[in-house]
Scaffold this active site. Structure first.
Site, mmCIF file in Angstrom:
data_model
loop_
_atom_site.group_PDB
_atom_site.id
_atom_site.type_symbol
_atom_site.label_atom_id
_atom_site.label_comp_id
_atom_site.label_asym_id
_atom_site.label_seq_id
_atom_site.Cartn_x
_atom_site.Cartn_y
_atom_site.Cartn_z
ATOM 1 N N GLY A 17 -4.426 3.792 -10.647
ATOM 2 C CA GLY A 17 -5.675 4.709 -10.479
ATOM 3 C C GLY A 17 -5.179 5.851 -9.475
ATOM 4 N N HIS A 18 -5.422 7.110 -10.105
ATOM 5 C CA HIS A 18 -6.111 8.736 -9.441
ATOM 6 C C HIS A 18 -6.669 8.446 -8.293
ATOM 7 C CE1 HIS A 18 -3.567 10.929 -13.289
ATOM 8 N NE2 HIS A 18 -2.564 9.695 -13.123
ATOM 9 N N GLY A 19 -7.637 8.455 -9.232
ATOM 10 C CA GLY A 19 -9.041 8.527 -7.752
ATOM 11 C C GLY A 19 -9.634 6.786 -8.388
ATOM 12 N N ARG A 21 -5.448 8.950 -4.924
ATOM 13 C CA ARG A 21 -6.127 9.504 -3.106
ATOM 14 C C ARG A 21 -7.985 8.890 -3.770
ATOM 15 N NH1 ARG A 21 -5.396 14.455 -5.945
ATOM 16 N NH2 ARG A 21 -4.616 15.261 -4.430
#
Ligand SMILES: *[C@@H]1O[C@H](CO)[C@@H](O)[C@H](O)[C@H]1NC(C)=O
Ligand SMILES: *[C@@H]1O[C@H](CO)[C@@H](O)[C@H](O)[C@H]1NC(C)=O
Ligand SMILES: *[C@@H]1O[C@H](CO)[C@@H](O)[C@H](O)[C@H]1NC(C)=O
Ligand SMILES: *[C@@H]1O[C@H](CO)[C@@H](O)[C@H](O)[C@H]1NC(C)=O
Ligand SMILES: *[C@@H]1O[C@H](CO)[C@@H](O)[C@H](O)[C@H]1NC(C)=O
Ligand SMILES: *[C@@H]1O[C@H](CO)[C@@H](O)[C@H](O)[C@H]1NC(C)=O
Ligand SMILES: *[C@@H]1O[C@H](CO)[C@@H](O)[C@H](O)[C@H]1NC(C)=O
Ligand SMILES: *[C@@H]1O[C@H](CO)[C@@H](O)[C@H](O)[C@H]1NC(C)=O
Ligand SMILES: *[C@@H]1O[C@H](CO)[C@@H](O)[C@H](O)[C@H]1NC(C)=O
Length: 404
Positions: free
Chosen positions: A253-255, A282
């Site tokens: 996932g991106h965050g 992140r």
């Protein structure tokens, strides 16, 4: 007397039986060979016309186009049901609608599952909902918009339990202006996408909602696992507040959990605790930028393990312009504060451990709006890079005041 009791019991069981609407009795095909869109919708409409009830999918496979949920409906799946969605765009035409509450829904595509302006809706069961996203991502690559899988606006009392949502054309779960939401034990699966822009498959995207409890979810996707936003301007500003996210696992996932960058409505009283992020870009990310406006405050992160992060461990940025190079640009100048200036303050991190490729902690505010009062206690994130802060006020990292 006994006859009376038996008679009364018979009436009661007739009432409760009539509250279950078996989609197969409405003509659904449980072999999954022919579309059951109309049968499923007929079962929902019938239940709704009787003030609600349980729309049940017995064991099997089903094929469907867009379906609409209504007040007091429980969409209930038997274990191992697979509900696949057709991938023909004609099934998901543009949707323009004025709701009973006077709000207007204006969507490029009808979502796969939708509910607008209703009360008391549940989707539950150990079933797989498959959005057939592969075809959509190829056919309409980013930055195209595609239909959202579950799109739920203006619903009070919403529960999602145990379902697996996979291969979503776009956002998996998108809630806007919903109150009293429980999301428990759901799983979200989409291909990883570590670079921007991806096919926009946010796991759970919450916008301007109050009292949201997310627990025991397991997410691996191509965009943010959980994203919290709040939009509106002027009188239509609607905050996201009183959110608890706990006991959850995020993989790709991106965050792991992202807040913003749509912050105009304001976000407050958000707690994320007892989670594991394993391999997201992140871990914890709060992002906004000039023009967005809004106040982000009273945010708490406790007991989070974040391993193998590909970018920063923890990032708070008021200069996020939608692309990572923006985070590194250092040519910002002072601007007067007005309604479109974002503010971020009172953020607390406690017991956070892990490792990241980029900065373990990265905090960059605006000259006219420093990021204020951020406390880290017992936070240890291994990285080859150092902590980086700029335009901050009262940042305390493991007891050390660090201002820039
Ligand atoms: C919510 O809907 C379900 C299904 O119709 C019903 O059993 C339940 O009583 C409703 N809850 C409330 C608070 O109305
Ligand atoms: C959801 O899964 C949990 C854990 O397996 C189980 O205890 C619970 O009864 C399930 N709920 C529903 C509605 O399927
Ligand atoms: C999350 O789901 C994957 C399977 O997709 C499973 O391997 C993993 O154990 C799950 N994690 C948790 C914490 O349940
Ligand atoms: C903050 O949100 C939690 C739910 O996560 C709620 O229980 C609590 O009452 C809220 N606190 C305040 C001050 O509103
Ligand atoms: C992270 O995932 C890897 C497999 O991809 C696994 O070996 C490792 O134990 C996981 N770490 C945690 C903390 O869950
Ligand atoms: C964001 O900022 C970076 C660095 O200034 C710039 O290269 C990039 O084009 C900007 N992106 C957008 C979408 O404005
Ligand atoms: C707010 O300030 C920005 C400059 O930072 C300016 O571009 C914008 O027009 C101003 N907006 C309002 C509503 O005053
Ligand atoms: C700083 O943040 C902490 C944690 O969010 C909060 O308890 C405290 O009241 C804040 N201090 C100020 C001066 O706002
Ligand atoms: C910090 O931000 C200012 C602009 O507010 C900029 O001039 C300066 O170069 C930045 N410092 C670093 C170390 O990036």
């Amino acid at each position: 007397m006994i006859a009376f009791i038996i008679y009364f019991a018979a009436i009661l069981s007739a009432i409760s039986a009539s509250h279950i609407y078996d989609v197969n009795k409405f003509g659904a095909d449980s072999t999954g060979r022919k579309p059951s869109t109309h049968a499923i919708q007929k079962a929902i409409n019938k239940a709704a016309s009787n003030n609600g009830g349980t729309v049940h999918f017995p064991h099997g496979q089903y094929l469907s186009g867009a379906i609409e949920l209504k007040s007091n409906i429980i969409l209930d799946f038997a274990d191992d049901v697979v509900l696949k969605f057709l991938d023909d765009p004609k099934e998901y035409p543009p949707l323009h609608k004025k709701l009973p509450n006077g709000k207007i829904v204006n969507l490029q595509f009808t979502p796969l599952i939708r509910a607008f302006d209703h009360i008391n809706i549940t989707i539950r069961g150990n079933a797989v909902l498959d959005g057939h996203g592969e075809t959509w991502w190829k056919r309409m690559p980013p930055p195209s918009t595609r239909p959202v899988f579950l799109q739920i606006f203006w619903v009070r009392y919403l529960t999602l339990e145990n379902i697996t949502v996979k291969s979503s054309p776009m956002f998996n779960v998108n809630l806007k202006n919903c109150d009293d939401v429980t999301i428990r034990g759901i799983k979200i699966r989409n291909p990883a996408n570590y670079v921007d822009p991806g096919p926009n498959t946010d796991g759970i995207n919450v916008n301007s909602c109050r009292r949201v409890h997310i627990t025991g979810v397991n997410i691996s996707t191509g965009d943010d696992c959980i994203a919290l936003d709040a939009n509106g301007k002027g009188k239509t500003k609607t905050p996201t507040e009183d959110v608890l996210i706990e006991d959850s696992h995020m993989y790709a996932g991106h965050g792991g959990v992202s807040i913003g960058s749509v912050t105009s409505g304001g976000l407050r009283n958000v707690t994320v605790r007892n989670c594991i992020f394993n391999g997201t870009n992140r871990g914890l990310f709060i992002k906004s930028r000039r023009g967005r406006g809004g106040l982000v405050e009273d945010i708490h992160y406790h007991n989070i393990q974040m391993v193998d992060l590909r970018k920063e461990g923890i990032a708070i940025a008021a200069i996020y312009n939608g692309s990572d190079p923006g985070l590194r640009s250092r040519d910002f100048y002072w601007e007067p504060v007005n309604e479109t200036t974002p503010f971020i303050r009172n953020v607390e991190f406690k017991n956070i451990h892990g490792d990241s490729v980029l900065n373990p902690i990265f905090i960059v505010g605006l000259p006219e709006s420093p990021i204020e009062n951020v406390t880290f206690t017992n936070v240890k994130i291994e990285s080859k890079l150092d902590v980086f802060t700029n335009n901050t006020k009262n940042v305390v990292i493991n007891g050390k005041v660090l201002d820039s």
